[in-house]
Design an enzyme around this catalytic site. Structure first.
Site, PDB file in Angstrom:
ATOM      1  N   GLU A 177       0.847  -1.186   0.000  1.00  0.00           N
ATOM      2  CA  GLU A 177       0.000   0.000   0.000  1.00  0.00           C
ATOM      3  C   GLU A 177       0.885   1.239   0.000  1.00  0.00           C
ATOM      4  O   GLU A 177       1.836   1.316   0.795  1.00  0.00           O
ATOM      5  CB  GLU A 177      -0.911   0.033   1.231  1.00  0.00           C
ATOM      6  CG  GLU A 177      -1.923   1.152   1.163  1.00  0.00           C
ATOM      7  CD  GLU A 177      -2.865   1.214   2.363  1.00  0.00           C
ATOM      8  OE1 GLU A 177      -3.615   2.187   2.468  1.00  0.00           O
ATOM      9  OE2 GLU A 177      -2.832   0.298   3.206  1.00  0.00           O
ATOM     10  N   ALA A 227       2.012  -0.041  10.582  1.00  0.00           N
ATOM     11  CA  ALA A 227       1.645  -1.429  10.324  1.00  0.00           C
ATOM     12  C   ALA A 227       0.811  -1.467   9.058  1.00  0.00           C
ATOM     13  O   ALA A 227       0.395  -0.438   8.529  1.00  0.00           O
ATOM     14  CB  ALA A 227       0.862  -2.013  11.500  1.00  0.00           C
ATOM     15  N   GLU A 236      -5.350  -2.390  12.819  1.00  0.00           N
ATOM     16  CA  GLU A 236      -5.085  -3.267  11.674  1.00  0.00           C
ATOM     17  C   GLU A 236      -6.063  -4.433  11.633  1.00  0.00           C
ATOM     18  O   GLU A 236      -6.493  -4.863  10.556  1.00  0.00           O
ATOM     19  CB  GLU A 236      -3.637  -3.763  11.704  1.00  0.00           C
ATOM     20  CG  GLU A 236      -2.588  -2.673  11.764  1.00  0.00           C
ATOM     21  CD  GLU A 236      -2.731  -1.604  10.694  1.00  0.00           C
ATOM     22  OE1 GLU A 236      -3.231  -1.903   9.591  1.00  0.00           O
ATOM     23  OE2 GLU A 236      -2.352  -0.440  10.962  1.00  0.00           O
ATOM     24  N   HIS A 296      -9.421  -3.380  10.229  1.00  0.00           N
ATOM     25  CA  HIS A 296      -9.387  -3.218   8.775  1.00  0.00           C
ATOM     26  C   HIS A 296      -9.889  -4.471   8.048  1.00  0.00           C
ATOM     27  O   HIS A 296     -10.242  -4.385   6.868  1.00  0.00           O
ATOM     28  CB  HIS A 296      -7.955  -2.931   8.315  1.00  0.00           C
ATOM     29  CG  HIS A 296      -7.649  -1.474   8.137  1.00  0.00           C
ATOM     30  ND1 HIS A 296      -8.478  -0.595   7.475  1.00  0.00           N
ATOM     31  CD2 HIS A 296      -6.564  -0.744   8.500  1.00  0.00           C
ATOM     32  CE1 HIS A 296      -7.937   0.608   7.456  1.00  0.00           C
ATOM     33  NE2 HIS A 296      -6.774   0.551   8.076  1.00  0.00           N
ATOM     34  N   GLU A 323      -9.540   4.484   6.219  1.00  0.00           N
ATOM     35  CA  GLU A 323      -8.675   4.917   7.317  1.00  0.00           C
ATOM     36  C   GLU A 323      -9.416   5.765   8.352  1.00  0.00           C
ATOM     37  O   GLU A 323      -9.245   5.581   9.555  1.00  0.00           O
ATOM     38  CB  GLU A 323      -7.461   5.667   6.774  1.00  0.00           C
ATOM     39  CG  GLU A 323      -6.526   4.803   5.935  1.00  0.00           C
ATOM     40  CD  GLU A 323      -5.969   3.611   6.685  1.00  0.00           C
ATOM     41  OE1 GLU A 323      -6.077   3.541   7.920  1.00  0.00           O
ATOM     42  OE2 GLU A 323      -5.401   2.720   6.015  1.00  0.00           O
TER      43      GLU A 323
END
Length: 877
Positions: A127, A267, A303, A306, A325
């Site tokens: 990413e 991360a 994380e 997500h 985000e």
């Protein structure tokens, strides 16, 4: 600066992909300088893209193409064209198998994007656009594919990991071995991950709400295996929290976390295989501070969350980055608030927003949470997209309430599971689930800048009516001179003369949310029996600046009585700002500096209040940072800011010695370390008291610090004592502590990063001469982003007085480092140059010297897209 400006990408130019990739089969043969990558892609024409068979465009950077084939036939060079962005391949059928062989060099990949080496461990960061450094591919988030990955490596790389579930493993005739992973969920290439190395791991498991058992593993180097327990427990808490609060269950058989030392970010949420910066996953009481424990808990949660808000439902394009985000930062903030002190968590988040994001909003890189354009997407992993994005989601939560927000999120996940979507899709789900209209609210996604609210009030005692008049305004930002009114949820309460909340309606509600939607609006409260005191923007209900003409007495009253803990702290900040502004004026006019006695008394009251949460007391006792004072200034006078704050801290310290000493001793009881909220709270206040005591530089206070440094059994207390000695002890005592700490922890990477940061951010020890010496130390490594952030970033972002030396040497130094780093790691270089792009806000010669440093970067030769974009915007008139 380079002659040809990099290409600018525009949101308005978005078009769906011409081709879709149904499956992606990858095969890696790992070698440090010559890794062979073989890809087999099942591709078909996108029915939504129109008629015909346009060329297939594949992204690729720094790749050595070996062969390309369609349906088994090798293509000749006339069938494809290599471009600066990758490949353009001629296509003559709507469905086909594309096979590509290429070679890459992980060892020389210092950008830490794509596949690279960290301490001989292979790892990836894809990413936003790192996958194109691995193989030729349509590297965009709206191309989603099911991945199967086979990794082949020598036997001295026993651990071979990728996304999904392991489906095969074995040995080759040449002594190498392989592992094959299959991810059953379609994902974009940015979520691909690969790790290979000689790693140890810890195992655990989690039983989901439906009864499935998920295997949990954390991988790290052998020396760090004892520092994984906190991360594992945080992961299990996050998994349970997401089930209970959002109804989201994990979907694979295994969830893996890997810690690596060289990583540009904190991360990465790669599906089923999260790769973490070591500093964000490894912790033990002896090596990590309380803030590190809390940061790890938060990032682990972020994380993991997500998996749904980012992976199962992902972004259509990178302009929608805040879709995943902002939403996920809001989720991790709520997770941390539920596990710790909600009030203190809110204060910490707002402090970051006001100090750094508001500054971003007011600077040359200002952009909406969904930008309209970019040259380099890596530059938009910003506090605006993340933190302000989270505040925008929080406002929706405030408007709809917890139940309404949950209904909206359920509909969002149900509608868009397995899809790449937009911010409008998120808002539409919230609207449809609650039958509300958020059309005006959408302006938060497209308008940049920090709105300002000017609030005036009037009380009519003859009618028992209290009126609030609210005017909203948003300053001009690059490319956006005029702003339409925002939809702003303004949470308020009213305090009576007895300090209690007043009833605002017949139902007895003591606070309400005013929905500010016009440039000027008046709100009335009836049945108010006495002149109230306004408690404004409770809980920081919107990311705005509020102007209200509070007197010093009113702020002291709010500081002591407001039932909203955030506003108690905020009143203390407003009180401090008023005093610091007066001190700056006195300094500039050559008058004697004096701190209001009422302020000293208020701080004394906080110190002796044993009913107040110690963590909240610690936050109130801390004066606004120099960076925040600068952000609030019309024109930054760095010398006046430093002098005023230094004087205020010295005055408070000397006036409150008895109370500080009593509280420090009271909280200095020996007990086993635990990162629970209560103990963290007590350690926080204890170490704030220690710092204030050491400001006096008394023998007794420095003796406290020395004894704590030598006896501390946890890193929180040891680091706090070291910081006090670095900043306030004489050179001999400070040097001895610095040396002793280093000798004790020289083998621990994360602790040494802390050691570097404490020195670089010190206004006394962090001189430019000492910063340069730190960069020559064996502990420093220019290719390691954490070390760069600790030393150069610590100097530029947290060492206000030394960075802003009147001779401009601090600016010149940062410019030199940016020029060097741009050849190694453009992402890190672009972040480091930001402090010198804000030159327009500074007063006098300082602005000239800062601009000269920025021009030096601009004129240094060909720049990366990352640095070019930031510098060119910084120099714009």
């Amino acid at each position: 600066m380079q002659d040809a400006q990099p290409k600018t990408m525009y949101l308005k130019d978005y078009r769906v992909p011409d081709y879709l990739v149904d499956s992606t089969d990858l095969h890696f043969e790992l070698e440090p300088k010559a890794t062979l990558v073989k890809s087999r892609l099942e591709i078909r024409r996108n029915p939504e893209a129109g008629q015909g068979l346009p060329p297939l465009l594949l992204n690729g950077i720094d790749l050595e193409l070996l062969s390309i084939a369609i349906d088994g036939s090798i293509l000749s060079s006339i069938s494809y064209q290599e471009t600066p962005e990758g490949l353009s391949v001629s296509i003559d059928k709507p469905e086909f198998i594309l096979e590509i062989h290429n070679r890459i060099n992980p060892e020389d990949n210092t950008s830490l994007e794509g596949l690279y080496l960290s301490n001989d461990m292979y790892c990836t960061q894809c990413e936003a656009e790192g996958f194109r450094k691995i193989t030729f591919y349509p590297d965009r988030p709206d191309v989603m594919s099911k991945f199967t990955t086979t990794i082949m490596a020598p036997a001295d790389y026993p651990v071979l990991l990728s996304n999904g579930n392991e489906v095969d493993r074995g040995y080759c005739d040449d002594g190498r071995h392989f592992v094959t992973w299959e991810d059953p969920f379609a994902k974009p290439a940015y979520l691909f991950a690969l790790v290979a190395g000689d790693l140890e791991h810890v195992d655990d498991s989690f039983t989901t709400v439906s009864g499935r058992e998920v295997k949990l593993q954390i991988f790290t180097e052998d020396k760090n295996i004892g520092k994984c327990d906190h991360a594992m427990q945080s992961l299990k808490k996050a998994m349970r929290w997401d089930e209970e609060v959002y109804g989201r269950e994990y979907d694979l058989d295994i969830f893996m976390v890997v810690a690596v030392d060289h990583f540009n970010m904190g991360a990465m949420e790669n599906k089923g295989l999260n790769i973490f910066n070591s500093a964000c996953v490894l912790a033990s009481p002896e090596t990590a501070t309380d803030s590190a424990f809390q940061r790890i808990e938060s990032i682990i949660g972020h994380e993991y969350f997500h998996n749904w808000s980012g992976n199962r439902v992902t972004c259509r394009d990178w302009f929608q980055l805040s879709l995943k985000e902002g939403f996920t930062v809001f989720r991790d903030a709520e997770f941390s608030a539920d596990l710790n002190s909600r009030a203190v968590k809110r204060i910490e988040d707002v402090s970051l927003l006001r100090t750094s994001q508001f500054s971003e909003d007011a600077g040359p890189m200002a952009h909406p949470i969904r930008p309209d354009s970019y040259m380099e997407i890596s530059n938009f992993y910003t506090l605006t997209v993340y933190e302000k994005g989270a505040e925008v989601v929080r406002m929706i939560h405030t408007i709809l309430g917890s139940e309404g927000f949950r209904k909206g999120s359920d509909l969002y996940f149900e509608r868009h599971d397995g899809c790449a979507v937009t911010c409008e899709d998120f808002i539409a789900a919230m609207e449809d689930a609650n039958q509300v209209d958020l059309s005006q609210f959408r302006r938060w996604y497209s308008q940049a800048g920090t709105p300002e609210l000017n609030v005036t009030d009037h009380y009519d005692g003859s009618l028992d009516v209290y009126q609030l008049k609210v005017r909203q305004f948003c300053p001009a930002t690059p490319e956006q001179d005029e702003k339409l009114p925002f939809h702003i949820p303004l949470k308020v309460g009213l305090l009576g003369s007895n300090g209690a909340d007043m009833a605002l309606d017949e139902a007895g509600a003591t606070q309400c949310v005013l929905e500010v939607t016009e440039r000027e609006q008046t709100f009335e409260f009836k049945g108010i029996k006495e002149q109230p005191l306004l408690s404004l923007l409770r809980g920081f209900s919107a990311p705005v600046k509020v102007r209200h003409n509070y007197s010093r007495e009113q702020l002291l009253f709010l500081m002591s009585n407001d039932s909203d803990t955030f506003n108690r702290w905020d009143a203390s900040q407003r009180l401090a700002f008023t005093a610091l502004d007066q001190l700056q004026d006195a300094y500039r006019q050559g008058r004697n500096l004096q701190l209001p006695p009422e302020m000293i008394a208020a701080y004394r009251d906080i110190l002796i209040d044993r009913e107040l949460d110690p963590a909240l007391a610690a936050e109130i006792l801390q004066l606004p940072s120099e960076q925040l004072i600068a952000e609030e200034s019309e024109s930054i006078d760095a010398d006046a800011i430093f002098t005023a704050r230094h004087f205020a801290r010295e005055t408070l310290a000397n006036a409150l010695v008895p109370e500080l000493k009593e509280r420090y001793i009271e909280l200095s009881t020996e007990k086993s370390y635990s990162p629970n909220a209560k103990d963290i709270s007590e350690r926080r206040l204890k170490n704030v008291c220690l710092e204030y005591l050491c400001i006096t530089k008394s023998t007794e206070a420095l003796g406290f610090a020395q004894r704590q440094f030598e006896a501390a059994s946890n890193m929180t207390d040891k680091a706090a004592a070291l910081s006090a000695l670095i900043n306030y002890a004489d050179d001999q005592q400070a040097d001895q502590a610095i040396k002793q700490f280093y000798e004790l922890w020289r083998e621990d990477t994360q602790v040494i990063e802390l050691w570097l940061a404490l020195q670089s951010s010190s206004s006394t020890r962090g001189t430019l001469e000492n910063i340069k010496a730190l960069m020559q130390h064996s502990a420093f490594e220019m290719k390691n982003p954490n070390k760069v952030r600790a030393v150069i970033g610590g100097f530029a972002n947290r060492n206000f007085s030394q960075f802003h030396k009147s001779d401009g040497s601090g600016f010149e130094f940062v410019a030199e480092q940016v020029i060097t780093l741009d050849k190694l790691n453009p992402q890190i270089a672009a972040r480091l140059v930001i402090p010198i792009t804000r030159w327009k806000k500074y007063a006098g010669k300082l602005a000239e010297k800062m601009k000269a440093a920025l021009l030096r970067v601009a004129d240094s030769g060909e720049l990366s897209k990352d640095v070019f974009e930031v510098v060119s915007k910084g120099l714009k008139n």
